[in-house]
Enzyme design. Sequence first.
Site, PDB file in Angstrom:
ATOM      1  N   GLY A  16       1.002  -1.262  -0.054  1.00 29.64           N
ATOM      2  CA  GLY A  16       0.072  -0.059  -0.094  1.00 29.64           C
ATOM      3  C   GLY A  16       0.897   1.285  -0.074  1.00 29.64           C
ATOM      4  N   GLY A  17       0.095   2.205   0.136  1.00 29.85           N
ATOM      5  CA  GLY A  17       0.908   3.639  -0.019  1.00 29.85           C
ATOM      6  C   GLY A  17       1.767   3.939   1.288  1.00 29.85           C
ATOM      7  CB  ALA A  19       3.433  -0.404   5.277  1.00 28.92           C
ATOM      8  CB  VAL A  21       1.698  -6.592   4.636  1.00 28.49           C
ATOM      9  CG1 VAL A  21       1.445  -7.782   5.812  1.00 28.49           C
ATOM     10  CG2 VAL A  21       1.164  -5.389   5.113  1.00 28.49           C
ATOM     11  CG  ASP A 130      -7.293   3.550   7.159  1.00 26.19           C
ATOM     12  OD1 ASP A 130      -8.165   3.963   6.448  1.00 26.19           O
ATOM     13  OD2 ASP A 130      -6.416   3.238   6.963  1.00 26.19           O
TER      14      ASP A 130
END
Length: 355
Positions: A16-17, A19, A21, A130
Amino acid sequence: MILAGRYRVERRLGHGGMATVYLARDDELRRPVAVKVLAENLAGDGSFRERFVREARLAARLSHPNVVQVFDAGESEGRPYIVMEYVPGETLGALLRERGQLYPDEAVGLGRQACAGLQHAHDAGLVHRDVKPQNLLLREDGLLKVADFGIARAAEATALTQIGAVLGTAAYLSPEQASGEEVTGAADLYSLGAVLYELLTGRPPYEFETLTELAAKQTQGAIVPVRDLEPAVPDAVEAVVMRCLARDPRFRPPSAAALAQELGSASTEPLPALAATVPLPSRTSQTVAFAGSWLWILLAAAVAVVAAVLGLSRIGSGGGRAETPEPAPIARIPRGASPAEQARHLSAWLRRYSR
């Protein structure tokens, strides 16, 4: 790659923007874990790195079946990371891409599980900030887990927001959060309402191309009612979801626990008591239960019809009683071990007593 001399990275799970995973192996405890590593472009902000790790450690205090457990947090080569419970399954975002939308009872069950995790966090003084389909993980056995507590809070408190960066998916942000006002647990309920809206209709509450357009719609526009898009949704379920999406937080449910209760009351199908370890009922099991109940209704109707026929046979053509001997007592229908066996018993019973 090995982090902290302990976590052996095996493969990437998502990106994602903020991090990336990875699936990793904890060599010390010999178990799979998920490791979220902060993106390089954000790792250069020292204050953000510090807050990122601190908020992750606060999230580690949460221990609930409907919350992804945080095990550890640290920094490796200048990049903060968080070690979390690995959840085999998929996100609700992936599920929506596969199916488009869910049955109302499925959406209600998932929403109630999310409420259980959110209430636990709110009781501990943590607001997620979020909540979105990508942060709701559905395990293979039907257990839902809320992920990424604390990360959005760390981002909101840094200079990143001062330059206009919006962290979190804008379509699910509450109006007060998007306008920079104080954020409470009510913001999470709005976001969960937006998720439920999409699960039921296949689209988010607002469609927009720019953040300016979203802000205008949130302050002036009206949300299309759920049943206008999906008439099969029960009225009561629509009412609960639309209440979550109220602009004023005071008009939303007072807590995640209250929202879970409202969803349970609004459902058209029996739901288990709110327990995180109970998986969602499958459509197959619901169909079998429905068919079984109708079998017993048909059995009762058959008994009534045969009893009526036997009663009429005793009446003579002249209006009096026929001079016939009393019939033998009617035996009860033997109970079968399965619907198929019960049907066979009924067939034999009808052949014997309907002559």
